[in-house]
Design a protein around this motif. Structure first.
Motif, PDB file in Angstrom:
ATOM      1  N   GLY A 245     -42.395 -19.320   0.112  1.00 23.89           N
ATOM      2  CA  GLY A 245     -42.824 -19.673   1.546  1.00 23.89           C
ATOM      3  C   GLY A 245     -42.997 -21.068   1.844  1.00 23.89           C
ATOM      4  N   ILE A 246     -43.045 -21.958   0.939  1.00 21.63           N
ATOM      5  CA  ILE A 246     -42.895 -23.301   0.905  1.00 21.63           C
ATOM      6  C   ILE A 246     -41.470 -23.806   0.776  1.00 21.63           C
ATOM      7  N   LEU A 247     -41.034 -23.300  -0.493  1.00 25.26           N
ATOM      8  CA  LEU A 247     -39.504 -23.667  -0.734  1.00 25.26           C
ATOM      9  C   LEU A 247     -38.535 -23.177   0.157  1.00 25.26           C
ATOM     10  N   PHE A 248     -38.481 -21.582   0.609  1.00 18.06           N
ATOM     11  CA  PHE A 248     -37.295 -20.872   1.145  1.00 18.06           C
ATOM     12  C   PHE A 248     -37.989 -20.243   2.353  1.00 18.06           C
ATOM     13  N   ALA A 249     -36.782 -20.196   3.169  1.00 19.15           N
ATOM     14  CA  ALA A 249     -37.134 -18.970   4.321  1.00 19.15           C
ATOM     15  C   ALA A 249     -36.818 -17.795   3.513  1.00 19.15           C
ATOM     16  N   THR A 250     -37.082 -16.461   4.244  1.00 14.90           N
ATOM     17  CA  THR A 250     -36.848 -15.154   3.588  1.00 14.90           C
ATOM     18  C   THR A 250     -35.443 -14.951   3.509  1.00 14.90           C
ATOM     19  N   ASN A 251     -34.862 -14.415   2.091  1.00 15.18           N
ATOM     20  CA  ASN A 251     -33.440 -14.243   1.834  1.00 15.18           C
ATOM     21  C   ASN A 251     -32.744 -15.371   2.181  1.00 15.18           C
ATOM     22  N   SER A 252     -33.025 -16.463   1.832  1.00 11.84           N
ATOM     23  CA  SER A 252     -32.426 -17.743   1.924  1.00 11.84           C
ATOM     24  C   SER A 252     -32.791 -18.460   0.404  1.00 11.84           C
ATOM     25  N   SER A 253     -31.600 -19.446   0.383  1.00  9.13           N
ATOM     26  CA  SER A 253     -31.920 -20.261  -0.845  1.00  9.13           C
ATOM     27  C   SER A 253     -31.650 -21.841  -0.277  1.00  9.13           C
ATOM     28  N   THR A 254     -31.902 -22.174   0.962  1.00  9.03           N
ATOM     29  CA  THR A 254     -31.862 -23.439   1.543  1.00  9.03           C
ATOM     30  C   THR A 254     -33.041 -24.010   1.525  1.00  9.03           C
ATOM     31  N   LEU A 255     -33.511 -25.148   0.924  1.00  4.01           N
ATOM     32  CA  LEU A 255     -34.624 -25.892   0.770  1.00  4.01           C
ATOM     33  C   LEU A 255     -35.020 -26.239   2.121  1.00  4.01           C
ATOM     34  N   SER A 256     -36.517 -26.194   2.427  1.00  3.42           N
ATOM     35  CA  SER A 256     -36.816 -26.580   3.714  1.00  3.42           C
ATOM     36  C   SER A 256     -37.541 -28.047   3.539  1.00  3.42           C
ATOM     37  N   SER A 257     -37.623 -28.835   4.650  1.00  7.03           N
ATOM     38  CA  SER A 257     -38.195 -30.049   4.566  1.00  7.03           C
ATOM     39  C   SER A 257     -39.210 -30.282   3.925  1.00  7.03           C
TER      40      SER A 257
ATOM     41  N   PRO B  38     -28.574 -12.567  -7.718  1.00 11.18           N
ATOM     42  CA  PRO B  38     -27.902 -13.824  -7.255  1.00 11.18           C
ATOM     43  C   PRO B  38     -28.953 -14.726  -6.406  1.00 11.18           C
ATOM     44  N   LEU B  39     -29.622 -14.288  -5.637  1.00  9.61           N
ATOM     45  CA  LEU B  39     -30.688 -14.628  -4.778  1.00  9.61           C
ATOM     46  C   LEU B  39     -31.722 -15.624  -5.636  1.00  9.61           C
ATOM     47  N   SER B  40     -32.085 -15.063  -6.591  1.00  9.86           N
ATOM     48  CA  SER B  40     -32.862 -15.673  -7.484  1.00  9.86           C
ATOM     49  C   SER B  40     -32.302 -16.886  -8.207  1.00  9.86           C
ATOM     50  N   GLU B  41     -31.015 -16.647  -8.518  1.00  4.75           N
ATOM     51  CA  GLU B  41     -30.190 -17.614  -9.460  1.00  4.75           C
ATOM     52  C   GLU B  41     -30.174 -18.966  -8.257  1.00  4.75           C
ATOM     53  N   LYS B  42     -29.765 -18.738  -7.062  1.00  2.77           N
ATOM     54  CA  LYS B  42     -29.536 -19.531  -6.228  1.00  2.77           C
ATOM     55  C   LYS B  42     -30.559 -20.275  -5.847  1.00  2.77           C
ATOM     56  N   ARG B  43     -31.753 -19.769  -6.048  1.00  4.31           N
ATOM     57  CA  ARG B  43     -33.250 -20.667  -5.439  1.00  4.31           C
ATOM     58  C   ARG B  43     -33.234 -21.430  -6.588  1.00  4.31           C
ATOM     59  N   ALA B  44     -33.132 -20.933  -8.005  1.00  2.44           N
ATOM     60  CA  ALA B  44     -33.489 -22.097  -9.090  1.00  2.44           C
ATOM     61  C   ALA B  44     -32.348 -22.991  -9.213  1.00  2.44           C
ATOM     62  N   LYS B  45     -31.273 -22.793  -8.654  1.00  4.66           N
ATOM     63  CA  LYS B  45     -30.158 -23.789  -8.811  1.00  4.66           C
ATOM     64  C   LYS B  45     -30.381 -24.773  -7.617  1.00  4.66           C
TER      65      LYS B  45
ATOM     66  N   GLN C 146     -46.075 -13.436  -2.998  1.00  3.45           N
ATOM     67  CA  GLN C 146     -46.419 -14.089  -4.329  1.00  3.45           C
ATOM     68  C   GLN C 146     -45.419 -13.974  -5.020  1.00  3.45           C
ATOM     69  N   ASN C 147     -44.552 -13.015  -5.222  1.00  7.75           N
ATOM     70  CA  ASN C 147     -43.394 -12.607  -6.089  1.00  7.75           C
ATOM     71  C   ASN C 147     -42.233 -13.552  -5.733  1.00  7.75           C
ATOM     72  N   ARG C 148     -41.959 -13.716  -4.526  1.00  9.28           N
ATOM     73  CA  ARG C 148     -40.866 -14.795  -4.092  1.00  9.28           C
ATOM     74  C   ARG C 148     -41.128 -16.286  -4.380  1.00  9.28           C
ATOM     75  N   ARG C 149     -40.793 -16.597  -5.435  1.00  8.89           N
ATOM     76  CA  ARG C 149     -41.227 -17.833  -6.007  1.00  8.89           C
ATOM     77  C   ARG C 149     -40.221 -18.606  -6.953  1.00  8.89           C
ATOM     78  N   VAL C 150     -40.604 -19.984  -7.256  1.00  7.44           N
ATOM     79  CA  VAL C 150     -39.957 -20.678  -8.377  1.00  7.44           C
ATOM     80  C   VAL C 150     -40.757 -21.073  -9.182  1.00  7.44           C
ATOM     81  N   GLU C 151     -40.683 -20.818 -10.568  1.00  5.83           N
ATOM     82  CA  GLU C 151     -41.495 -21.263 -11.764  1.00  5.83           C
ATOM     83  C   GLU C 151     -40.918 -22.446 -12.354  1.00  5.83           C
ATOM     84  N   VAL C 152     -41.352 -23.455 -12.707  1.00  5.73           N
ATOM     85  CA  VAL C 152     -40.759 -24.530 -13.321  1.00  5.73           C
ATOM     86  C   VAL C 152     -41.768 -24.976 -14.733  1.00  5.73           C
ATOM     87  N   TYR C 153     -41.028 -24.654 -15.884  1.00  5.62           N
ATOM     88  CA  TYR C 153     -41.880 -25.035 -17.077  1.00  5.62           C
ATOM     89  C   TYR C 153     -41.469 -26.471 -17.655  1.00  5.62           C
TER      90      TYR C 153
END
Length: 224
Positions: A107-119, A157-164, A202-209
């Motif tokens: 919700g912070i990083l992406f719109a639904t079904n999108s891998s484009t970063l918000s402002s 592929p959507l999850s890969e695009k979000r991480a990338k 909550q499941n639509r997320r990006v995790e960074v270690y």
């Protein structure tokens, strides 16, 4: 026999984690005896990475304990405090305080079904990049996740695009690509109930270690 070894490592990991509740990363890092060794690190690494974290977990486990572990824990404590000031980031210690997990919700990083970063996402990631610059002796692993809406053909592929997308934005902000990796997990690792809208969010997320690199480990062994 192999499964028994894995269970033993996980059991040891859980026991150590519960025995360390309430302690700072510095105390926890120094409190694990060297006998835990690579098995402890591999056990925790396998848990947090869905099996893919075992390689770096073993590296951390090899130096957990004693003064070296305390030094790494202290450094991670300081970076964790920096990261907690970033809007939209959930920060927690893992691997008994010797690594950090940062979760960015979609919700912070992406719109639904999108891998484009918000402002807003770019602003948060710019602050995140600053912290990584301030703490150069770490490696970074980025994992994208989705809810279970749609098929694997869409989610993977959507999850890969979000991480990338996160990886690429950090690179443009001066973080070396050689210290980072990115990977999509699709919908395979939910953290909440996909049967509710709140859970799917909550499941639509990006995790960074954030993990100690070879230099930090070597410096810690030398008491630096």
């Amino acid at each position: 026999m192999k499964n028994l070894s894995i269970l033993a490592a996980i059991g040891l990991s859980v026991a150590v984690l519960f025995s360390s509740c309430g302690a700072s990363n510095t105390v926890k890092g120094g409190g694990i005896g060297a006998g835990a060794g690579g098995a402890l690190g591999a056990g925790i690494g396998a848990i947090i990475g869905g099996g893919k974290g075992a390689a770096w977990g073993a590296g951390i486990g090899a130096v957990v304990g004693g003064s070296a572990g305390a030094i790494i824990g202290n450094k991670m404590d300081k970076q964790k405090a920096e990261l907690e000031r970033i809007n939209g980031a959930q920060v927690e210690s893992i691997n008994d305080g010797q690594a950090i997990k940062v979760t960015f919700e979609s919700g912070i990083l992406f719109a639904t079904n999108s891998s484009t970063l918000s402002s807003a996402a770019k602003s948060s990631l710019s602050s995140f990049a600053t912290s990584l610059k301030n703490n150069p002796d770490t490696d970074v692993q980025i994992f994208g996740h989705t809810d279970n809406t749609g098929s694997d053909a869409i989610n993977n592929p959507l999850s890969e695009k979000r991480a990338k997308a996160v990886y690429d934005y950090l690179v443009t902000n001066g973080i070396g690509g050689s210290r980072m990796t990115s990977e999509g997990q699709g919908s395979t690792q939910p953290v909440a109930d996909n049967g509710t809208a709140a859970g799917r969010s909550q499941n639509r997320r990006v995790e960074v270690y954030i993990l100690p690199n070879a230099k930090m480990i070597e410096d810690a062994q030398q008491g630096k």
